[in-house]
Structure formats: C-alpha cells, structure tokens
Design a protein around this motif. Structure first.
Motif, short mmCIF file in Angstrom:
data_model
loop_
_atom_site.label_atom_id
_atom_site.label_comp_id
_atom_site.label_asym_id
_atom_site.label_seq_id
_atom_site.Cartn_x
_atom_site.Cartn_y
_atom_site.Cartn_z
N ILE A 61 -8.28 -1.11 1.67
CA ILE A 61 -9.01 0.11 1.98
C ILE A 61 -8.07 0.98 2.80
O ILE A 61 -7.95 0.83 4.01
CB ILE A 61 -10.30 -0.18 2.76
N GLY A 62 -7.35 1.84 2.12
CA GLY A 62 -6.30 2.58 2.79
C GLY A 62 -5.22 1.62 3.27
O GLY A 62 -4.74 0.78 2.51
N LYS A 63 -4.85 1.71 4.52
CA LYS A 63 -3.83 0.84 5.08
C LYS A 63 -4.39 -0.48 5.59
O LYS A 63 -3.66 -1.31 6.12
CB LYS A 63 -3.10 1.55 6.23
N SER A 84 -10.68 2.16 -7.31
CA SER A 84 -11.32 3.44 -7.03
C SER A 84 -10.43 4.21 -6.06
O SER A 84 -9.38 3.73 -5.64
CB SER A 84 -12.71 3.22 -6.42
N SER A 85 -10.84 5.39 -5.73
CA SER A 85 -10.04 6.22 -4.83
C SER A 85 -10.03 5.68 -3.40
O SER A 85 -9.11 5.97 -2.63
CB SER A 85 -10.58 7.65 -4.82
N SER A 86 -11.04 4.89 -3.05
CA SER A 86 -11.15 4.42 -1.67
C SER A 86 -10.88 2.93 -1.49
O SER A 86 -10.50 2.49 -0.40
CB SER A 86 -12.55 4.73 -1.11
N ILE A 87 -11.08 2.14 -2.55
CA ILE A 87 -10.94 0.70 -2.41
C ILE A 87 -10.31 0.11 -3.67
O ILE A 87 -10.65 0.51 -4.79
CB ILE A 87 -12.31 0.03 -2.11
N TYR A 134 0.83 -1.21 0.00
CA TYR A 134 0.00 0.00 0.00
C TYR A 134 0.87 1.26 0.00
O TYR A 134 0.61 2.21 -0.75
CB TYR A 134 -0.93 0.00 1.21
N GLU A 135 1.89 1.28 0.85
CA GLU A 135 2.77 2.44 0.93
C GLU A 135 3.52 2.66 -0.39
O GLU A 135 3.69 3.80 -0.84
CB GLU A 135 3.77 2.27 2.07
N LEU A 136 3.96 1.56 -1.01
CA LEU A 136 4.66 1.68 -2.29
C LEU A 136 3.75 2.26 -3.37
O LEU A 136 4.14 3.18 -4.11
CB LEU A 136 5.18 0.31 -2.73
N TYR A 168 -3.19 -4.56 9.11
CA TYR A 168 -3.34 -3.11 9.24
C TYR A 168 -2.06 -2.54 9.84
O TYR A 168 -1.47 -3.13 10.76
CB TYR A 168 -4.54 -2.78 10.12
N GLU A 169 -1.64 -1.41 9.30
CA GLU A 169 -0.52 -0.68 9.89
C GLU A 169 -1.08 0.36 10.84
O GLU A 169 -1.60 1.39 10.42
CB GLU A 169 0.35 -0.03 8.81
N VAL A 170 -0.98 0.06 12.13
CA VAL A 170 -1.56 0.93 13.16
C VAL A 170 -0.91 2.30 13.13
O VAL A 170 -1.57 3.34 13.22
CB VAL A 170 -1.40 0.28 14.55
#
Length: 671
Positions: free
Chosen positions: A375-377, A334-337, A89-91, A402-404
């Motif tokens: 979904i995000g992180k 999409s922008s969110s998922i 996700y970060e990449l 999940y990355e807290v």
C-alpha cells in the motif's frame, strides 16, 4: 557480568592495531573500479539456515537469463536478495513513469551499492533482445564435476568403519531446449561406498500456456512465510532487514542441488488464470529416519545425507514420505493496493508413527492463509497456519516494512508459534523453532542511508520459548541485537562493521548423573567484526577481516568466560583467463561457544562456511582457469596448522595429524 562496552574497550584496541597491520594504506590510490555487495558478502553477515548452494545456483541461472528490470513482477524482483519491499515499490513506481535504462538511473532509486550488487542479474531491455530470443530455439547445456579428498584420511577410512574411499564427488548435467530443462545430479560423500550415493533428477518447463511452471522429479516449494512449507530459506539475522524475515524464494522450482534433504519428489504445476494462481503438488520421497527399535516410532529425521557406516546405511531411504496439496492465490492490482492473498493445504503421511505426532499417528494435515500486500511504501506480509494433529494448534507471523523517508527503512514483525504445532517442511524465521513451533517473538529493524557512501542499520529481536526443553518445562526469554555500519570512503574502498549482543538460555544439568539438577543456563555472546575491501587495481583486490567474540556461561557455581579471536588477510588477482585467491588466517578460540564462523571461497556454485575452534593458522589457495570461454577449470587447497592439539576430529572422523589438509578440483563445461 561485564558490560558489553567493557568487553569492547578491553579487547577492541589490541585487535584493531593488529587488523590495521593487515590493511594496506592504499585509500588514496586513484579510483579504477567499483563493486557492489556480492552474494557471498551478504550471506556472510548473517546466520546460515538452509542450503545456500541452491541460492548460488538460482543466481547463476539469473546470470544466464537476467531479470528484465522494466517488466519483472514484484515476486521476480524478490529473487534478488539485496532488494527490500520499499526498493521494489520504488522500482515499480519509477518504471510506470519512464523506463530504467542504466545503472546510474537504477542507483538513483535504490542506491549505488545495491544497483551494482544486482547488476549481473538484470537486463534493462523491455523485451527479449535478439540474442535472448534466438537462444529459445537453441539447444544448450552444462556439465559440472567436482572431486575432493583429504590428507591424512579419517580413522573410519583407515579402519574400514567407513565402507567407502577417501574422496567426495559431485556431477551435474543440465540440458535445455526452448522452455524445457533437464537436470541430473549425482553425489558421493567421503566414506560412502557407492559412486552415486545420491541421485537427483528433474524435468521442468515454463510458459506452457496457462501452465507457468511444470516440474516432474525433484522440486522445491515455498509458500507464505514458510510456516507450512519453506524449502528455500537460506540465511537470517543479517544486515538485509527484509531478507531476514521474509521468505522470498520461488514458489515452485526444480531441485538440482546435492543436499539430500529438504525437497519433494513427484510432480508439481503452477497454473495461472488471472487473477488466480494455483500451485498443485504431489510427492512420494524416500527419506532417512531414525526409528526407535523398541517402540517402532520415528524419533527424528537424519538430514546429514551420510551413508558411511553400517548404521547410517541401514537407515538410508527407510521411510517413504507422501505429500500432496495445493496453494491458491488471488492477485490484487489497483491504484492503491497491490499484492496477493491466499492459502495452502497439504496432507502428509510417513507410514510409521512419529514422535512429533504423539507417537500415535503417522499422518496429519496442515492448512493456512497468507498475504503479501503493498500500500504505497507500506508493505504488509504474514501467514497463519494450523495443524490437526497431535492436537489442534496454530502458528502465525505478521510484519510490515515501511520507508519513513528517502533512505530510512524500518521493519517490524511479530510471531507466535504454538507448542503443539508441527510441520516437517517449515522453515520459519525463528531463534530456535525453525519448524514454526514453541516460540514467540518481536523483531524491529532499522536501516538508514546517511549518505551515498555511508549507511547504518540494526535490529533487536526479543524471543521467548513457552517450554525451554524436555527437562525444563517452563518458559524462557532472551534477545539478540546487532548493529551494521558500512562506509565507502571511495569507490574502491569499503569498510563493514558488525557488533552483536545476545542473551539466551539453554537447559543444563548442573548436578550429577545420580542427583541431577536441571536448570536454565544463561549464555551471553558479545561479538565485534570488522572487514575492509580494497580494489588496488582492476586486477588486484585485497580484503582484511577481524573478529572478537566473547561467550559467557553463567553457572550456579560461577561464571565461565571464553574468547575467540580471528584475523585474516586475502588477496585476489584476476586478469584474462586466470583468477587466483589466497587467504592466510590466524585464530585463537578458547571454547566451542566462542567459535568464529567466516565465509570461505570455494569452487563455483559451492558455499563453504568455515568454523574455527582452537588455536592455529590456516591457508587457503584458490585458482580458476578459463582456457576457453565455455570451459572453466578450478582448484582449491586448504591446510590448517593447530598448535593446541596433536590430532584433529574424533571418533571415525579422527585424523592423526595436527595439520589437516584438503584438495578440491572442479571443471565446468557449457555447450
């Protein structure tokens, strides 16, 4: 029962002093090099569940054709076993803002050690460079051959019970032109009479318009989390949280390994019509089955691949496994998922009734749905599968990572595998039911990067078996927990610590043959291992390793306690065209349950997990020579001196010596 901390207090100090004796005090030397975690080190921290040679081959292919880190999709990034969902996700998020141009920039995103680990398999180029584009129009190939023999030979060789000779061979030829590739493998084990006991061949192509991947011959499939098909799950229970649970191998890939089980033979195609992706396949593969002579029912499959004795040769390719089916996915962007949802359906038929299908049916159908979403992180993944025979049942698994916060990653997964569910091709995350049956469990893991050079992680896995075994028709529960600690005091020194505690029950007859008393026998395992890697210079690398293991069996008559201890020192020297390694091991293991397993370097593209039981010493010498940039020659010698026995092995594998040895030679030519 002694508490696990008492076990560590009682034995760790003595082992630590011995371990320190092996570790040179060179931490204050100037920094000359740095390195990430190799695939061998990553796999060594877990438990082997599949054909790891195939993983090595896939990564070697990535070295030849690296992933472009700025354009690879998430599925491609998952082929790098060091990366978790939050890393990916970060990449993806970072490269949307600006390209990633260096290892330093990559390290800012996923950490220095991970960046250095994946460096050999990636490219920072946004598009194919001139060299890569030119290679698409060139013919290339490789030929790799290995031969191994033992001294003294096994009893089966001497007596003639084994029909073949005292050597094992492996040959692999690969030819590539443009986006087409041909792979041929032949292999023969010690004691097998035919020079090419096993032959595998495949022709594959990529990027043929809407056909993204096409394979004719032998191939592998991996869908969802492996509840229906998972032919590429290699290891589990390691320090990599995501890799422990998720099935991240290619959905469709040509098979070019020497393992004689765990692949299909026929044709398969992956077709992409965005946003849909379809993989269709059919197979008619000959497999080795163990058939009850009285009932004519298949009781199990022989996955060893050995065809040495008359019995083994009589069951070679004695059943035809017919399979056909498809997998359909819908890609969400999409922008969110982001991610994919879809499902799999297949039908298989062995032509002979299976014990696993009630001893009545020879065929069955499987169906399932899967999802892998970001979904995000937050990453969410799961699969649910069901079968129609012997009785309709289902298995499912769902998880989330999940990355807290930066450097703090968590993963939680639930699984419920039905007692009546069965898939011959499954490879699910499980304590025991890798066929995704008869198990429930809850897994929770945490990984914290405390500093750039210090990280700690661990997991707790609670599991239960609704039916313990055939003689113990009741439920049983257990747990497995591990802690991992990695510390790099400098860029040339790395320490890794692993501590494990496990409780598990197995059925055991604690009576007599005449008056059996079948019970659940509790088995407790405590384990502590420590290893240290040191770069003395750019040419010399040292490694020291120590492990203590305690195994307790809690019989009705009283507890039995056994210990296993192992320590080794290894030196590796690489300069110019020469690469050499030497390892000396000392071990003292009191029982098989306390056996110590360690990764041992072998010839290129070979994986060897050594199992040490008994008392003795071992020596491994390994050398590789590259007289020409396209030619590699390699040799390996291994010898073990046992002090607690006069012979090694049993039955046809008995060797009349207390110091067995083996020689392994190989050559790889690229053209």
């Amino acid at each position: 029962m002694d508490h696990p901390l008492y076990f560590l207090k009682r034995h760790a100090m003595r082992a630590a002093m011995t371990f320190v004796f092996f570790v040179p005090a060179v931490s204050v030397c100037p920094v000359l090099s740095s390195a990430g975690e190799s695939i061998e080190e990553l796999v060594d921290k877990g438990e082997i569940t599949g054909n790891v040679d195939k993983l090595f081959e896939d990564l070697e292919e990535l070295k030849q054709k690296p992933l472009r880190i700025n354009s690879a999709d998430p599925d491609e990034l998952r082929l790098l076993p060091w990366l978790g969902s939050s890393d990916i996700y970060e990449l993806v998020s970072r490269r949307k803002k600006r390209t990633i141009d260096s290892i330093d920039q990559l390290a800012e995103i996923i950490g220095r050690r991970k960046a250095e680990s994946i460096a050999p398999y990636i490219s920072f180029a946004a598009e194919p460079d001139v060299r890569e584009a030119k290679s698409l129009d060139e013919f290339s190939g490789s030929l790799y051959s290995r031969v191994l023999w033992e001294t003294p030979p096994r009893k089966g060789i001497v007596s003639g019970n084994y029909a073949g000779d005292n050597y094992k061979t492996y040959n692999r030829l690969q030819l590539a032109f443009s986006n087409w590739k041909l792979s041929i493998v032949d292999e023969k084990d010690i004691g097998e009479p035919e020079f090419s006991d096993f032959i595998s061949m495949s022709v594959s192509a990529t990027d043929l318009g809407i056909v993204k991947n096409l394979v004719a011959g032998n191939y592998e499939l991996n869908f969802g989390q492996g509840l229906i098909i998972g032919q590429g799950r290699y290891y589990t229970c390691g320090s990599d949280l995501s890799g422990n649970i998720r099935l991240s191998s290619k959905r469709l890939s040509a098979y070019a390994s020497s393992s004689e089980y765990g692949f299909f033979q026929g044709a398969a195609a992956a077709i992409e019509l965005k946003p849909f992706a379809l993989t269709a396949f059919c197979s008619a593969n000959l497999v080795d089955a163990i058939i009850n002579k009285t009932s004519g029912i298949i009781t199990s499959f022989d996955e060893s691949g050995y065809h040495r004795t008359l019995t083994e040769r009589n069951r070679k390719d004695n059943v035809t496994e017919k399979v056909y089916g498809c997998n359909l996915l819908y890609n969400l962007e999409s922008s969110s998922i982001n991610g994919k949802i879809g499902g799999t359906w297949l039908h298989y038929d062995y032509g002979t009734a299976l014990k696993f299908l009630g001893g009545i049916d020879s065929s069955a159908s499987l169906g399932g749905v899967e999802a892998d979403l970001s979904i995000g992180k937050l990453g969410i993944f799961g699969e649910a599968a069901w079968n129609d025979k012997p009785g309709s049942d289902r298995s499912w698994e769902i998880g989330a990572d999940y990355e807290v916060m930066h450097g703090v990653k968590t993963l939680v997964a639930l699984r419920d595998y039905g007692t009546g569910y069965y898939s011959p091709f499954a490879s699910a995350f499980a304590e025991r039911g890798d066929h995704a049956d008869n198990e429930k469990g809850v897994y929770a893991g945490l990984n914290v990067r405390l500093a750039e050079n210090l990280s700690i992680g661990g997991y707790y896995d609670w599991f239960s078996f609704p039916v313990l075994d055939d003689h113990c028709q009741f439920s049983s529960a257990g747990h497995d927990s591990r802690i991992f600690l990695t510390w790099k005091p400098s860029r040339k020194v790395a320490w890794d610590l692993q501590v494990q505690h496990k409780y598990k029950e197995e059925q055991k007859n604690q009576g007599t043959t005449k008056y059996p008393l079948w019970t659940a026998l509790p088995k407790i395992t405590d384990r502590c291992r420590l290893d240290c890697d040191i770069d003395i210079s750019r040419y010399l690398h040292l490694r020291a390793f120590g492990e203590i293991k305690r195994a307790v069996r809690k019989y009705l008559a009283g507890d039995q306690e056994f210990y296993g201890k192992l320590i080794y020192a290894q030196a590796a020297f690489k300069r110019g065209i020469m690469d050499m390694k030497a390892r000396f091991t000392v071990f003292n293991v009191e029982d098989y349950d306390a056996a110590v397993y360690v990764y041992e370097d072998d010839l290129p593209l070979s994986f060897n997990m050594g199992m040490y039981n008994g008392r003795g010493r071992a020596l491994i010498l390994l050398a590789a020579l590259k007289p020409w940039k396209k030619l590699t020659l390699a040799a390996r010698f291994e010898k073990v001196w046992y002090s607690d026995r006069e012979t090694y092995g049993d039955g046809n594998d008995l060797r009349l010596t207390s110091s067995p040895a083996s020689f392994h030679l190989g050559a790889m030519l690229k053209f």
